[in-house]
Design an enzyme around this catalytic site. Structure first.
Site, PDB file in Angstrom:
ATOM      1  N   LEU A   8      85.611  87.944  46.229  1.00  0.00           N
ATOM      2  CA  LEU A   8      85.633  89.388  45.973  1.00  0.00           C
ATOM      3  C   LEU A   8      86.386  90.109  47.087  1.00  0.00           C
ATOM      4  O   LEU A   8      86.042  89.978  48.260  1.00  0.00           O
ATOM      5  CB  LEU A   8      84.206  89.937  45.870  1.00  0.00           C
ATOM      6  CG  LEU A   8      83.281  89.246  44.866  1.00  0.00           C
ATOM      7  CD1 LEU A   8      81.998  90.054  44.689  1.00  0.00           C
ATOM      8  CD2 LEU A   8      83.975  89.031  43.520  1.00  0.00           C
ATOM      9  N   ALA A  10      88.041  93.510  46.330  1.00  0.00           N
ATOM     10  CA  ALA A  10      88.556  94.729  45.699  1.00  0.00           C
ATOM     11  C   ALA A  10      88.211  95.981  46.480  1.00  0.00           C
ATOM     12  O   ALA A  10      88.812  97.031  46.280  1.00  0.00           O
ATOM     13  CB  ALA A  10      88.023  94.843  44.272  1.00  0.00           C
ATOM     14  N   GLY A  11      87.244  95.867  47.375  1.00  0.00           N
ATOM     15  CA  GLY A  11      86.730  97.057  48.062  1.00  0.00           C
ATOM     16  C   GLY A  11      87.778  97.754  48.903  1.00  0.00           C
ATOM     17  O   GLY A  11      88.779  97.161  49.317  1.00  0.00           O
ATOM     18  N   ARG A  15      85.984 102.631  56.032  1.00  0.00           N
ATOM     19  CA  ARG A  15      85.704 102.767  57.463  1.00  0.00           C
ATOM     20  C   ARG A  15      86.731 102.072  58.349  1.00  0.00           C
ATOM     21  O   ARG A  15      86.736 102.271  59.567  1.00  0.00           O
ATOM     22  CB  ARG A  15      84.285 102.272  57.759  1.00  0.00           C
ATOM     23  CG  ARG A  15      83.227 103.237  57.235  1.00  0.00           C
ATOM     24  CD  ARG A  15      81.847 102.599  57.246  1.00  0.00           C
ATOM     25  NE  ARG A  15      81.475 102.128  58.566  1.00  0.00           N
ATOM     26  CZ  ARG A  15      80.533 101.219  58.792  1.00  0.00           C
ATOM     27  NH1 ARG A  15      79.887 100.680  57.783  1.00  0.00           N
ATOM     28  NH2 ARG A  15      80.255 100.853  60.016  1.00  0.00           N
ATOM     29  N   GLY A  80      80.856  97.507  41.099  1.00  0.00           N
ATOM     30  CA  GLY A  80      79.765  96.703  41.653  1.00  0.00           C
ATOM     31  C   GLY A  80      80.121  95.231  41.693  1.00  0.00           C
ATOM     32  O   GLY A  80      81.083  94.782  41.064  1.00  0.00           O
ATOM     33  N   GLY A 104      85.709  88.499  50.517  1.00  0.00           N
ATOM     34  CA  GLY A 104      86.917  88.473  51.345  1.00  0.00           C
ATOM     35  C   GLY A 104      86.742  89.111  52.708  1.00  0.00           C
ATOM     36  O   GLY A 104      87.564  88.916  53.596  1.00  0.00           O
ATOM     37  N   ASN A 359     119.594  67.705  80.258  1.00  0.00           N
ATOM     38  CA  ASN A 359     119.148  68.674  81.245  1.00  0.00           C
ATOM     39  C   ASN A 359     119.885  69.979  80.991  1.00  0.00           C
ATOM     40  O   ASN A 359     121.103  70.038  81.069  1.00  0.00           O
ATOM     41  CB  ASN A 359     119.444  68.145  82.649  1.00  0.00           C
ATOM     42  CG  ASN A 359     118.746  68.996  83.701  1.00  0.00           C
ATOM     43  OD1 ASN A 359     118.667  70.224  83.565  1.00  0.00           O
ATOM     44  ND2 ASN A 359     118.251  68.363  84.730  1.00  0.00           N
ATOM     45  N   SER A 387     124.416  75.553  84.573  1.00  0.00           N
ATOM     46  CA  SER A 387     123.729  76.847  84.528  1.00  0.00           C
ATOM     47  C   SER A 387     124.613  77.905  83.902  1.00  0.00           C
ATOM     48  O   SER A 387     125.830  77.893  84.056  1.00  0.00           O
ATOM     49  CB  SER A 387     123.383  77.303  85.954  1.00  0.00           C
ATOM     50  OG  SER A 387     122.456  76.403  86.499  1.00  0.00           O
TER      51      SER A 387
HETATM   52  C1  UD1 Z   1      76.242  93.354  49.032  1.00  0.00           C
HETATM   53  C2  UD1 Z   1      74.988  92.833  48.362  1.00  0.00           C
HETATM   54  C3  UD1 Z   1      73.848  92.833  49.347  1.00  0.00           C
HETATM   55  C4  UD1 Z   1      74.215  91.994  50.556  1.00  0.00           C
HETATM   56  C5  UD1 Z   1      75.511  92.475  51.171  1.00  0.00           C
HETATM   57  C6  UD1 Z   1      75.976  91.507  52.207  1.00  0.00           C
HETATM   58  C7  UD1 Z   1      75.138  93.453  46.004  1.00  0.00           C
HETATM   59  C8  UD1 Z   1      74.703  94.422  44.977  1.00  0.00           C
HETATM   60  N1  UD1 Z   1      74.683  93.673  47.233  1.00  0.00           N
HETATM   61  O1  UD1 Z   1      75.991  94.688  49.364  1.00  0.00           O
HETATM   62  O2  UD1 Z   1      72.669  92.298  48.754  1.00  0.00           O
HETATM   63  O3  UD1 Z   1      73.174  92.029  51.519  1.00  0.00           O
HETATM   64  O4  UD1 Z   1      76.555  92.561  50.168  1.00  0.00           O
HETATM   65  O5  UD1 Z   1      77.090  91.998  52.871  1.00  0.00           O
HETATM   66  O6  UD1 Z   1      75.847  92.530  45.693  1.00  0.00           O
HETATM   67  N2  UD1 Z   1      83.362  94.320  45.843  1.00  0.00           N
HETATM   68  C9  UD1 Z   1      84.326  94.260  44.870  1.00  0.00           C
HETATM   69  N3  UD1 Z   1      84.198  95.056  43.761  1.00  0.00           N
HETATM   70  C10 UD1 Z   1      83.154  95.895  43.603  1.00  0.00           C
HETATM   71  C11 UD1 Z   1      82.174  95.953  44.598  1.00  0.00           C
HETATM   72  C12 UD1 Z   1      82.304  95.151  45.702  1.00  0.00           C
HETATM   73  O7  UD1 Z   1      85.275  93.500  44.978  1.00  0.00           O
HETATM   74  O8  UD1 Z   1      83.107  96.570  42.575  1.00  0.00           O
HETATM   75  C13 UD1 Z   1      83.503  93.456  47.025  1.00  0.00           C
HETATM   76  C14 UD1 Z   1      83.671  94.254  48.301  1.00  0.00           C
HETATM   77  O9  UD1 Z   1      85.050  94.456  48.578  1.00  0.00           O
HETATM   78  C15 UD1 Z   1      83.012  93.351  49.339  1.00  0.00           C
HETATM   79  C16 UD1 Z   1      81.932  92.644  48.539  1.00  0.00           C
HETATM   80  O10 UD1 Z   1      82.304  92.742  47.183  1.00  0.00           O
HETATM   81  O11 UD1 Z   1      83.881  92.382  49.831  1.00  0.00           O
HETATM   82  C17 UD1 Z   1      80.551  93.270  48.744  1.00  0.00           C
HETATM   83  O12 UD1 Z   1      80.567  94.599  48.343  1.00  0.00           O
HETATM   84  P1  UD1 Z   1      79.866  95.735  49.196  1.00  0.00           P
HETATM   85  O13 UD1 Z   1      80.124  97.018  48.525  1.00  0.00           O
HETATM   86  O14 UD1 Z   1      80.201  95.598  50.624  1.00  0.00           O
HETATM   87  O15 UD1 Z   1      78.349  95.345  48.955  1.00  0.00           O
HETATM   88  P2  UD1 Z   1      77.120  95.722  49.873  1.00  0.00           P
HETATM   89  O16 UD1 Z   1      76.652  97.066  49.490  1.00  0.00           O
HETATM   90  O17 UD1 Z   1      77.428  95.461  51.278  1.00  0.00           O
END
Ligand code: UD1
Ligand code: MG
Length: 450
Positions: A8, A10-11, A15, A80, A104, A359, A387
């Site tokens: 995963l 996509a996020g 920050r 999600g 990722g 050399n 040289s």
């Molecule tokens: C998630 C877990 C949580 C865990 C934590 C660990 C869920 C609902 N929660 O929460 O239990 O303790 O990770 O770090 O799974 N991503 C996508 N597409 C989306 C949403 C997320 O690709 O639609 C990717 C994000 O880029 C990231 C990963 O999934 O790499 C986790 O997503 P993030 O939003 O960070 O989840 P947390 O709220 O941290």
């Protein structure tokens, strides 16, 4: 057991405050995403599917550069983690082995931990990687019943009692692919975030009478990166571990905290690394070499007995054979330096072959670039390059040949010949003294203002 990876990525990583997608930020010279892919690759996966979203084009290019067999799917809206995993459904087709979900932005999950998860997946329908958190913060909590995992509750949705649980969800999941997508189809978004939580598949599996369990790993492995400060922490953590591994493997680091390693740096036993050495990607150093202080190495190979630096720069394609010497302020790029050859001072050797025991005198430059194209320089075995020789490529210096210092060599030099190409020296007796007298008088006139 057959494996496929779903990573995963996509996020947005708001920050990070960056134009670069979060997962492409580097740790130890390679993107976090590549770290995760490399850990997963140790399972020899049948498919690797990366779910991209923000910066999908850049993410895709990085994925392909690392593994051209990997597939990138795009999650248009980040609804999600369950929704993200679901994007990999078509790419996995009728794959009937175990799928492992990785993040990722969680680069340090170890191959050993993934192995243990694969092992656990043989006895359990769904396996989740958990860890005991020093500060559980906003992580999802693993709710166990004895050894069985009952469900995962997200922090936002948890009761006070559930928040007191310190066993947390890393996000890594292993499950038969068919079952995984089946369970995901049942996940809704009626929760505090309005998101499709991957974590909901545990309760769904249990409700069907399936089994779920947790494998645990040290918290260090689950370290996620959400900000530049955390990126710096992750870098420091990686470097500390990598240095410790080298020391354990019999490499001497005189000042470990000043040596920076890449994800794939390989250094042999009994090699000595002096302070302030930086390794870029793709470096292998054999046993018994010495890398002296302030050297920078990248994409190169250093053989046994070679002594590099201080202040040397080895760039991609530098191949240094046994017992070679590369000294201070020398840059070597895309060049083979054969056994026992020496390039000790202030030189640039690029797109070249240097024969055994040659050399290369101080200040020698291979003039490899004509402004449009790069050309090759061949320097024969046992040759002696004076040289400050400019070797204007393409040019071939025969075995055992010599060039006079200060020469600009534009034509090939045959074996055992001496090539000289510089203005002949003229001498004017007494001229130095006359010149000084003349100039001194001139300066005095100027100071008098006349
Ligand atoms: C998630 C877990 C949580 C865990 C934590 C660990 C869920 C609902 N929660 O929460 O239990 O303790 O990770 O770090 O799974 N991503 C996508 N597409 C989306 C949403 C997320 O690709 O639609 C990717 C994000 O880029 C990231 C990963 O999934 O790499 C986790 O997503 P993030 O939003 O960070 O989840 P947390 O709220 O941290
Ligand atoms: Mg997160």
């Amino acid at each position: 057991m057959k494996t496929s990876l779903i990573i995963l990525a996509a996020g947005k990583g708001t920050r990070m405050n960056s134009d670069l997608p979060k997962v492409l930020h580097p740790i130890a010279t390679e993107s976090m995403l590549v770290h995760a892919m490399a850990a997963g690759a140790t399972l020899d996966p049948e498919h690797t599917v990366v779910v991209a979203g923000h910066g999908a084009e850049q993410v895709s290019a990085a994925v392909q550069a690392y593994d051209e067999t990997a597939t990138v799917v795009v999650q248009e809206e980040q609804l999600g983690t369950a929704h993200a995993v679901d994007q990999a459904r078509a790419a996995l087709g009728d794959f009937d082995g175990t799928a492992i979900v990785l993040y990722g932005d969680t680069p340090f999950v170890s191959p050993d931990t993934l192995e243990r998860m694969m092992g656990a997946a043989e006895g359990s329908d769904v396996v989740v990687l958990g860890f005991e958190a020093r500060d559980p913060g906003r992580y999802g909590r693993l709710i166990l019943n004895g050894d069985a995992l009952e469900r995962i509750v997200e922090f936002k949705d948890a009761t006070e009692a559930e928040r007191a649980v310190t066993l947390c969800n890393s996000g890594v999941v292993a499950c038969k692919a068919g079952l995984l997508f089946d369970l995901i189809a049942g996940v809704g978004n009626d929760n505090a975030s309005g998101e499709y939580y991957l974590t909901d598949i545990i309760a769904l599996a249990r409700a069907r009478g399936l089994t779920a369990s947790a494998v645990t790993c040290p918290e260090e492995e689950t370290m996620g990166v959400n900000s530049r400060a955390q990126l710096a922490e992750a870098e420091a953590a990686f470097q500390a571990r990598a240095r410790a591994v080298l020391l354990e493997d019999g490499v001497t680091l005189q000042a470990p905290e000043t040596v920076f390693l890449a994800r794939d740096t390989v250094i042999g036993r009994d090699t000595l690394i002096e302070p302030n050495v930086v390794f870029g990607p793709g470096v292998t150093v054999e046993s018994g070499a010495t890398i002296r202080a302030f050297s920078h190495l990248e994409g190169c190979h250093v053989s046994r007995g070679a002594i590099i630096g201080p202040y040397a720069r080895l760039r991609p394609g530098a191949e240094l054979a046994e017992n070679t010497r590369v000294g201070n302020f020398v840059e070597i790029k895309n060049a083979i330096v054969s056994e026992g050859a020496k390039v000790n001072h202030l030189s640039y050797i690029g797109d070249a072959f240097v024969g055994a025991s040659a050399n290369i005198g101080a200040g020698t430059i291979t003039c490899n670039y004509d402004g449009v194209m790069k050309h090759h320089t061949h320097i024969g075995a046992r040759s002696f390059i004076g040289s400050n020789t400019m070797l204007v490529a393409p040019v071939h210096i025969g075995n055992g040949a010599m060039t006079g210092s200060g020469s600009v060599i534009t034509s090939d030099v045959e074996e055992d010949a001496l090539a000289l190409s510089r203005a002949p020296q003229v001498e004017k007796p007494g001229m130095a003294r006359k010149l000084v007298a003349m100039l001194t008088a001139k300066k005095a006139r100027m100071q008098r203002g006349s």
